[in-house]
Each structure stands twice: as C-alpha cells, then as structure tokens.
Design a protein around this motif. Structure first.
Motif, PDB file in Angstrom:
ATOM      1  N   ARG A   1       0.836  -1.200   0.000  1.00 47.90           N
ATOM      2  CA  ARG A   1       0.000   0.000   0.000  1.00 47.90           C
ATOM      3  C   ARG A   1       0.876   1.257   0.000  1.00 47.90           C
ATOM      4  O   ARG A   1       1.615   1.505   0.946  1.00 47.90           O
ATOM      5  CB  ARG A   1      -0.906   0.018   1.221  1.00 47.90           C
ATOM      6  CG  ARG A   1      -1.860   1.176   1.204  1.00 47.90           C
ATOM      7  CD  ARG A   1      -2.792   1.163   2.374  1.00 47.90           C
ATOM      8  NE  ARG A   1      -3.971   1.934   2.017  1.00 47.90           N
ATOM      9  CZ  ARG A   1      -5.146   1.754   2.548  1.00 47.90           C
ATOM     10  NH1 ARG A   1      -5.332   0.834   3.472  1.00 47.90           N
ATOM     11  NH2 ARG A   1      -6.151   2.508   2.171  1.00 47.90           N
ATOM     12  N   PRO A   2       0.770   2.065  -1.065  1.00 41.05           N
ATOM     13  CA  PRO A   2       1.531   3.308  -1.085  1.00 41.05           C
ATOM     14  C   PRO A   2       0.897   4.337  -0.145  1.00 41.05           C
ATOM     15  O   PRO A   2      -0.317   4.333   0.072  1.00 41.05           O
ATOM     16  CB  PRO A   2       1.433   3.759  -2.545  1.00 41.05           C
ATOM     17  CG  PRO A   2       0.197   3.111  -3.068  1.00 41.05           C
ATOM     18  CD  PRO A   2       0.014   1.832  -2.290  1.00 41.05           C
ATOM     19  N   ASP A   3       1.728   5.216   0.400  1.00 41.73           N
ATOM     20  CA  ASP A   3       1.214   6.295   1.236  1.00 41.73           C
ATOM     21  C   ASP A   3       0.515   7.353   0.397  1.00 41.73           C
ATOM     22  O   ASP A   3      -0.454   7.966   0.849  1.00 41.73           O
ATOM     23  CB  ASP A   3       2.364   6.934   2.030  1.00 41.73           C
ATOM     24  CG  ASP A   3       2.958   5.966   3.029  1.00 41.73           C
ATOM     25  OD1 ASP A   3       2.212   5.473   3.895  1.00 41.73           O
ATOM     26  OD2 ASP A   3       4.167   5.680   2.931  1.00 41.73           O
TER      27      ASP A   3
ATOM     28  N   ARG B   1       4.649  16.169   4.717  1.00 39.44           N
ATOM     29  CA  ARG B   1       4.865  14.766   5.060  1.00 39.44           C
ATOM     30  C   ARG B   1       6.137  14.559   5.882  1.00 39.44           C
ATOM     31  O   ARG B   1       6.503  13.438   6.190  1.00 39.44           O
ATOM     32  CB  ARG B   1       4.894  13.935   3.777  1.00 39.44           C
ATOM     33  CG  ARG B   1       3.515  13.845   3.138  1.00 39.44           C
ATOM     34  CD  ARG B   1       3.584  13.588   1.645  1.00 39.44           C
ATOM     35  NE  ARG B   1       2.263  13.466   1.069  1.00 39.44           N
ATOM     36  CZ  ARG B   1       1.493  14.513   0.728  1.00 39.44           C
ATOM     37  NH1 ARG B   1       1.923  15.750   0.895  1.00 39.44           N
ATOM     38  NH2 ARG B   1       0.289  14.311   0.207  1.00 39.44           N
ATOM     39  N   GLY B   2       6.836  15.630   6.173  1.00 37.32           N
ATOM     40  CA  GLY B   2       8.072  15.534   6.957  1.00 37.32           C
ATOM     41  C   GLY B   2       9.230  14.922   6.196  1.00 37.32           C
ATOM     42  O   GLY B   2      10.128  14.330   6.798  1.00 37.32           O
TER      43      GLY B   2
ATOM     44  N   ALA C   1      15.208   6.834   7.332  1.00 39.87           N
ATOM     45  CA  ALA C   1      14.138   6.367   6.455  1.00 39.87           C
ATOM     46  C   ALA C   1      12.858   7.178   6.607  1.00 39.87           C
ATOM     47  O   ALA C   1      12.154   7.435   5.620  1.00 39.87           O
ATOM     48  CB  ALA C   1      13.852   4.892   6.728  1.00 39.87           C
ATOM     49  N   GLN C   2      12.528   7.610   7.828  1.00 40.03           N
ATOM     50  CA  GLN C   2      11.282   8.332   8.072  1.00 40.03           C
ATOM     51  C   GLN C   2      11.250   9.696   7.387  1.00 40.03           C
ATOM     52  O   GLN C   2      10.186  10.287   7.237  1.00 40.03           O
ATOM     53  CB  GLN C   2      11.047   8.559   9.576  1.00 40.03           C
ATOM     54  CG  GLN C   2      11.154   7.337  10.430  1.00 40.03           C
ATOM     55  CD  GLN C   2      12.588   7.082  10.891  1.00 40.03           C
ATOM     56  OE1 GLN C   2      13.498   6.903  10.091  1.00 40.03           O
ATOM     57  NE2 GLN C   2      12.803   7.041  12.202  1.00 40.03           N
ATOM     58  N   GLN C   3      12.405  10.198   6.961  1.00 40.07           N
ATOM     59  CA  GLN C   3      12.462  11.502   6.308  1.00 40.07           C
ATOM     60  C   GLN C   3      12.666  11.406   4.798  1.00 40.07           C
ATOM     61  O   GLN C   3      12.920  12.411   4.132  1.00 40.07           O
ATOM     62  CB  GLN C   3      13.595  12.345   6.913  1.00 40.07           C
ATOM     63  CG  GLN C   3      13.339  12.733   8.346  1.00 40.07           C
ATOM     64  CD  GLN C   3      14.477  13.572   8.907  1.00 40.07           C
ATOM     65  OE1 GLN C   3      15.405  13.973   8.212  1.00 40.07           O
ATOM     66  NE2 GLN C   3      14.401  13.841  10.197  1.00 40.07           N
ATOM     67  N   VAL C   4      12.517  10.182   4.266  1.00 40.97           N
ATOM     68  CA  VAL C   4      12.760   9.965   2.837  1.00 40.97           C
ATOM     69  C   VAL C   4      11.556   9.277   2.208  1.00 40.97           C
ATOM     70  O   VAL C   4      10.987   8.349   2.774  1.00 40.97           O
ATOM     71  CB  VAL C   4      14.044   9.124   2.615  1.00 40.97           C
ATOM     72  CG1 VAL C   4      14.273   8.847   1.136  1.00 40.97           C
ATOM     73  CG2 VAL C   4      15.245   9.830   3.217  1.00 40.97           C
TER      74      VAL C   4
END
Length: 172
Positions: free
Chosen positions: A9-11, A28-29, A114-117
């Motif tokens: 599932r894509p965001d 989205r940060g 990863a959370q910022q990419v």
C-alpha cells in the motif's frame, strides 16, 4: 488494512512527479527522495533529453530547495549513468529493488533516516514494496508510458487488482 498486504500500500498515489513540491514534502516531513528512473522520471527505454526538460527543472527546483535526491533504479548501469550525468545528483542502476539493502545504501548516501525519505516509483512490487520494507514514505506515480517488458505488463495487471483494494481505480 494490516498484515502483509499493507506492504504493497503506497502512502500517496499521484499522477505525476511534478505534483511533488517542496510543500508536498514538508507536509509529510520528508527531506529526501529516492527516485525510480523508467516510467517515473522518463519513459521506459527513452534517451530523449528534450522530452525530459520539465523533469530536469522539477529536480533542479527540489535540489535548490534543499531536498536530497538519489536515483534508485533497476535499469542497467549504463542507462542509469546516462541519466545521472544529466540529472545533477547521485544514484545507481541495477539496484536490486525491492531488496531493502539497496534502500539502506541509498539512505546512507543521502545521510537521512528512512522516516524523512520518500520512495517515488511507478511499480508496487519493486518501488512501493521496497520502500515500505525499509520504513520509508512511499509515493506511487502513474507510469509515463505503457511500453514495458513482458513481466512488467503482467505485474501491471496484478497492481490494478491490489490498488482497487485500496480504493484507487486508475490504470497502471
């Protein structure tokens, strides 16, 4: 939806990379993007630089805004090198997506968590799956062209079925 299928599932599901602006990313940060090449940045198999002028401007605008960009492509090294020489940022071909190792190496090159990419690509079973396995924000973009390898045409059919489950009914 939870479980294994959520890995597909894509965001975000968008029509064009041009919809990805610094504001889109800030909401989205996200401070960096991993970018697929074929049918995401340029049509599959294309070497036409003139047709990619809008994409070049888009990439330059993001870079000028401080967004890190990195090409993560399963295209041949030669094809990736052709486009990388023109894009103004780093990356690799023959990345082996969806193997998370390729994503970890790209994250290291961007020096971002990863959370910022975000991972931007046109395929669920490579780009979205690998990005989700790596803990990244995933952005599925409508393919630029329908010309593709035979195995990609089969994957497109399966992708349509998966996307319908998530409420997206555009053809891929």
């Amino acid at each position: 939806m939870t479980g294994r299928s959520s890995l597909l599932r894509p965001d975000d599901v968008i029509d064009s990379i041009l919809q990805i602006t610094p504001e889109f990313l800030a909401r989205r940060g996200l401070r960096g993007l991993l970018l697929d090449l074929d049918n995401t940045l340029v049509p599959y198999g294309s070497y036409e630089e003139a047709a990619a002028a809008g994409m070049f401007r888009w990439a330059r605008d993001l870079l000028d805004s401080g967004i890190g960009l990195y090409l993560l492509s399963n295209a041949t090294g030669r094809r990736a090198a052709f486009w990388l020489a023109r894009l103004g940022f780093h990356g690799v071909g023959l990345a082996g997506k969806p193997n998370p190792r390729a994503y970890r190496l790209a994250l290291r090159a961007l020096n971002l968590p990863a959370q910022q990419v975000g991972m931007v690509g046109d395929q669920l079973f490579t780009d979205v799956l690998g990005g989700n396995l790596s803990g990244m924000h995933t952005i599925l973009v409508r393919p630029l062209a329908t010309n593709a390898l035979p195995h990609t045409r089969v994957a497109r059919h399966l992708e349509r079925l998966v996307l319908r489950r998530y409420g997206h009914d555009w053809k891929v």
